[in-house]
Every structure is written in C-alpha cells, then in structure tokens.
Design an enzyme around this catalytic site. Structure first.
Site, PDB file in Angstrom:
ATOM      1  N   ASP A 159      -2.849   3.738   5.416  1.00 36.42           N
ATOM      2  CA  ASP A 159      -3.234   3.592   4.013  1.00 36.42           C
ATOM      3  C   ASP A 159      -4.395   4.525   3.670  1.00 36.42           C
ATOM      4  OD1 ASP A 159      -2.875   1.887   1.595  1.00 36.42           O
ATOM      5  OD2 ASP A 159      -4.933   1.259   1.999  1.00 36.42           O
ATOM      6  N   GLU A 173      -0.549   8.049   3.878  1.00 32.86           N
ATOM      7  CA  GLU A 173      -0.614   8.135   2.408  1.00 32.86           C
ATOM      8  C   GLU A 173      -1.681   9.169   2.068  1.00 32.86           C
ATOM      9  OE1 GLU A 173      -1.513   5.314  -1.493  1.00 32.86           O
ATOM     10  OE2 GLU A 173      -2.644   5.012   0.339  1.00 32.86           O
TER      11      GLU A 173
HETATM   12  C1  GLC Z   1      -3.118   2.210  -1.139  1.00 34.90           C
HETATM   13  C2  GLC Z   1      -1.951   1.285  -1.351  1.00 34.90           C
HETATM   14  C3  GLC Z   1      -2.230   0.376  -2.514  1.00 34.90           C
HETATM   15  C4  GLC Z   1      -3.503  -0.391  -2.244  1.00 34.90           C
HETATM   16  C5  GLC Z   1      -4.657   0.561  -1.932  1.00 34.90           C
HETATM   17  C6  GLC Z   1      -5.855  -0.165  -1.403  1.00 34.90           C
HETATM   18  O1  GLC Z   1      -3.263   3.108  -2.176  1.00 34.90           O
HETATM   19  O2  GLC Z   1      -0.772   2.020  -1.540  1.00 34.90           O
HETATM   20  O3  GLC Z   1      -1.160  -0.488  -2.755  1.00 34.90           O
HETATM   21  O4  GLC Z   1      -3.849  -1.170  -3.341  1.00 34.90           O
HETATM   22  O5  GLC Z   1      -4.292   1.492  -0.946  1.00 34.90           O
HETATM   23  O6  GLC Z   1      -5.631  -0.616  -0.094  1.00 34.90           O
END
Ligand code: GLC
Length: 540
Positions: free
Chosen positions: A205, A241
C-alpha cells in the site's frame, strides 16, 4: 517459448483477482462476508481461471478506512474469521492452483494500535519513535492531502503527547517512522509472518509515502525488503501501489535486473485509457504506452480497468480530466476529491456490454499482468448510496435475491439496486447463459493465460489508419499477437500490417485473415490475432 521462464517469473503471466472478504460471501449469515464464505467460493474463482487472489486488508481494525487502518498486523479481524480459517483458505486456494497475496499496509497504523497508544503516552516509550513527531506544525505543501474532503493538514496535534504527528492519510492513521530501524525490522517481520502463513506475496500500500524521507536513499528500503522477502520465499512477489508519473514509477522497479518491487499497478496507463475511451480516440493511450520507460525483464505492470478506490484521474491535465468527467460522470455526486469517479464501467457505458468487453479485452491484451476487481466479471455497478469510495465495494451479487448472505439478513453495506441490482446482474443466471459476460470473461482469462507472450513480450503500437482504433502487436521470440480495439462505438474499416508469408488467426472467433488484412470492425469491436508463419506451430 521457454516454459521454465514462464513458471519462474509466474507473476508476469498471472491473472489477479482482488476482493474484500467482508463483501464477497457471508457463510455464517451475520451480514458480513467471511473467510469461510470465501473458501466456499474458491471453486468459482478457479472456474473463472484467475491464478492469484489479492485480499484487501483482513486484519483487526476499527474500520474507519475499510480495514486500511490496522490495530494488529499479526492477526485476522474476528468479524472475518480466525487464523485457522485463513489457513484453510490458503490451503484450498493452493489446491486449486491459486496463489494468495494480501494488502500490506505499513505506511501507517490505526490510531488505536497499541504502538501508537504507547507512543503518545510517554516520550520515553520505546514506541515513541515508531511515529513521526514534531513540536511545530510544518508548513503544508500543495497537493499533500490525499483525502482533502476529510483533512486539512498532514499533521495533527496530540494532546497527550504534546506534539504533532504526521499522517499522509486520515488523522486516525498516524504514519510509521521508517527512519527508525526498529520499525523497518517490524515491517520485515510482519511480511515474514504472513509468508510463513502461506501468502505468495503482497500488494504494498501507498509505496511512495511508505519510503518517503526515511533514509538518504529511500529506495534502499525497497531493495532490502525485496532481498529479505525473496530470501524467505524465493518466488514471493511485491505488487506496489505507486501512482506517480511513469519515469518515477520506473524507479520503484529497481535496477536493470529489477531489485525493488516485482510489479506496480499501472495508474498512468489506466488514466490514459479512460481519456481514450472518453474521446473515442486511441491517441491518449498510444502516447502513454509509447512513452512508458522500459521495465526490467523480470518486472511487470498490473493492468486494471477498475480498482477498489476512486477511479483516480489525478495525473491527467485539468482539461483532460474535465473531458472524462463530462463523458463518464458529469454529476458532482459521481465524482470524488475533484480528481476521480465513483462509478464502475457498466454505468459509465449505460450498460452497453460491447463496450465492457472491448475495454477488458484491450486491458488484457496489453503486456502486463491483468488485475480484476471482484464483480467486474458479471458487470456489477456501483451503489452510490454507499459513502465515497466505498460505492464500488458493495456486496457481491451471487443470485437474483442477492445470494450474498442468508435471506432476510441485511448485509453490512446495501447491495446495488435498480437496473444493475442482483435481479438483473448475478452469477447464478450468468453461469447458465453461454453468452453471458461471465462466460465471456472465463474465455478471456483462459486466452490470456494461454498467451504468455502478452506477459513477456514487447509492445509496438500500430497505426491502422483509424483514429478510433487502438491496434498493437506484442512480440516474444517467434510468437506474435496482434490486437485491435474500436473505442468510439462506430463501425470502421482498418488495414492490418501483415507481412508476406504471415496470416492472422483470430483467437476468439473463426476469422482468419491473410494478405491484405482488411478488417471491418463492428462498434466497440475487439480482436486478438496470433500471427501464423510457415514453419511455426500455433497453440490451439
Ligand atoms: C491506499 C489504498 C486506499 C487506502 C489508503 C490508506 O491508497 O488503496 O484504499 O485508503 O491507501 O491506507
């Protein structure tokens, strides 16, 4: 084709399915999906043909960010089941040839995490330095807020601590301090724990935030993690991500051999894809893909059409974003944070299934690893009654009566209703209909898995003389795939470049073309061809 290579670098030829356990299938009838329910439905996933299951966070959490706010990294949320249930799930998946990866969220913890509670209670706590504290609130930088609807600053004053703590996301998600080696050790230990529980890797993440400011060379954190993870499990994978401009994303894959993340989710391609769809023109996607830096041979890009968050368009220019909004979500209630959409594809195209098939056919035909969000395979829509980003995280539609939980029980979140509700869109009906979207997806996934050249090959965008047609070829060794996709919903004729001695064999139909390859494309037409050459045997 080297069979050895395709299994060693398995993630390059995988099909990933992302789901939220809470929203998938409720086994015990309490209105909340659970691990036992998901385990019951593993055969559905196996039948669909996906090879990797990506679990969104299933850890104990006060659920103020749908589980992305964690209070214990080493446990399972009791509402979803037990660690024993988790083992059964992983074991069942393994038996069906499915690897399991999970969200790894260690940029921050929940404010309720015992580490933060200890940290705030005393400057002498060993956990104080697990977080980022300052006496004076630093000046805000424009663009720093991830959730501008909810927060006005990345720093919040904690009265108990008498200091400000940093949070890139919500104020209830204090950022962990990765400059502290003890925190980095924890990170590794958490990964080690879940690998030992049978996970095949992680969707990491918020990677840019995770590593920012931690060391002089923040990427060293990823190099270290990669080395550690692959020492523990040689074929475990890190899917990150990283929503940054393409040249910056490339850095997260490491050196030429790829010594950081194995894969990144391709946000840049995704946003260009929606601009191309909004314009009915191939150019934005062609430009984005042509200018994308070369990735290491062992790395891959995760190609998604829809993900679990808002459909972010933040990397488009303001005018481009306005075009996409105008075409796919003109009403403000359909937009989020001024940068994204709360919809899924079916409502954007008023239920036109030809457009859905074309969009997915295109995404699956690009070099990379397809990543599918649950429900997309049946054409599930969003439920705008559900707040914010969660509109696309409604319960899975298994049957005409919903089928997510027991009759009469209400689910934690309301199911989609209306034209895209379960009476019209559900797994049970689509299984029985050979021409359904679900059965089409099954064929698409099977084809994708049979085409390792799409995972390993090199992309060339083709000019076929029609603005509305995105055409490309992918070459790997002596194998070539050519694909054409019509983006505007209007019929068009294209000329495919075919060389002497070649013929094109349609991978989904009975069409074969030899010189000259003049092709009448129906509105939203989509074709994949294998190039047949004399002396080269084609798979079925
Ligand atoms: C990432 C996730 C999202 C989440 C954020 C905080 O962007 O995709 O869903 O709210 O991280 O953890």
């Amino acid at each position: 084709m080297s069979v050895k290579v395709t299994s060693d670098l398995w993630w390059k030829n995988a099909v990933v399915y992302c789901l939220d356990v809470e929203m998938f299938y409720d086994n015990d009838g309490d209105g909340c999906g659970d691990l036992l329910g998901l385990t019951e439905r593993v055969d559905y996933l196996a039948g669909l043909g996906v090879s990797v299951l990506w679990l969104m966070p299933f850890y104990p959490s006060p659920n103020r960010d749908d589980g992305y706010d964690i209070t214990d990294f080493y446990a399972v949320d009791p509402a979803l089941g037990t660690l024993g249930d988790f083992t059964e799930l992983v074991r069942t998946c393994r038996d069906r040839g499915i690897r399991v990866i999970a969200d790894f969220v260690m940029n921050h913890t929940s404010i309720e995490h015992p580490w933060f509670q200890a940290a705030r209670s005393s400057p002498d706590s060993p956990y104080r330095d697990f977080y980022v504290w300052v006496d004076e609130r630093p000046p805000e930088k424009p663009g720093d807020l991830v959730f501008p609807d909810a927060e006005t600053s990345n720093w919040t004053f904690d009265r108990k601590a008498g200091q400000y703590y940093q949070h890139r996301f919500y104020k209830h998600q204090p950022d962990l301090n990765l400059a502290n080696p003890a925190v980095r050790d924890e990170l590794a230990q958490v990964m080690g724990f879940w690998l030992q529980q049978g996970l095949a890797g992680f969707r990491v993440d918020a990677v840019p935030f995770l590593i920012e400011g931690a060391l002089d060379d923040p990427h060293q954190i990823l190099r270290d993690l990669r080395a550690y993870v692959n020492r523990r499990a040689g074929d475990a994978v890190l899917l990150g991500e990283v929503n940054l401009p393409a040249e910056q994303v490339r850095e997260f894959l490491g050196d030429e051999d790829g010594d950081e993340l194995h894969m990144v989710l391709d946000f840049i391609g995704n946003q260009a894809f929606y601009l191309a769809l909004a314009r009915g023109s191939a150019a934005p996607l062609a430009d984005a893909l042509r200018s994308y830096p070369q990735v290491p041979p062992s790395a891959s890009l995760g190609r998604f059409v829809r993900n679990h968050d808002e459909l972010t368009l933040d990397k488009l220019s303001e005018e481009e974003r306005a075009e996409v909004f105008a075409r796919f979500g003109p009403d403000e209630s359909l937009q989020l944070y001024g940068r994204g959409l709360r919809r899924r594809l079916p409502t954007m195209f008023d239920g036109d299934e030809r457009a859905l098939r074309m969009a997915y056919s295109l995404a699956f035909s690009l070099p990379g690893t397809p990543v599918l969000f649950y429900g997309e395979e049946i054409g599930m829509a969003e439920n705008l009654e559900i707040e914010g980003r969660y509109a696309v995280r409604a319960p899975m539609q298994w049957a005409a009566d919903g089928g997510f939980t027991l009759p009469g029980v209400s689910s934690r979140r309301p199911m989609v209703s209306g034209a895209f509700g379960p009476e019209r869109v559900n797994v049970t009906d689509q299984r029985r209909d050979a021409g359904s979207l679900l059965n089409w997806f099954e064929r698409l996934i099977r084809r994708r898995r049979e085409c390792p050249e799409l995972g390993f090959g090199a992309l060339t965008v083709l000019d076929v003389g029609a603005e509305s047609v995105f055409a490309h070829r992918v070459d790997w060794d002596d194998a070539t795939i050519v694909a054409v996709h019509e983006l505007s919903g209007k019929p068009v004729t294209v000329e495919l470049p075919v060389e002497d001695g070649e013929a094109l064999v349609d991978l989904f139909g009975d069409r074969s073309c030899s010189l000259p390859a003049t092709l009448q494309l129906e509105p939203y037409g989509a074709h994949w061809f294998r190039v047949a050459r004399s002396g080269v045997r084609l798979p079925p």
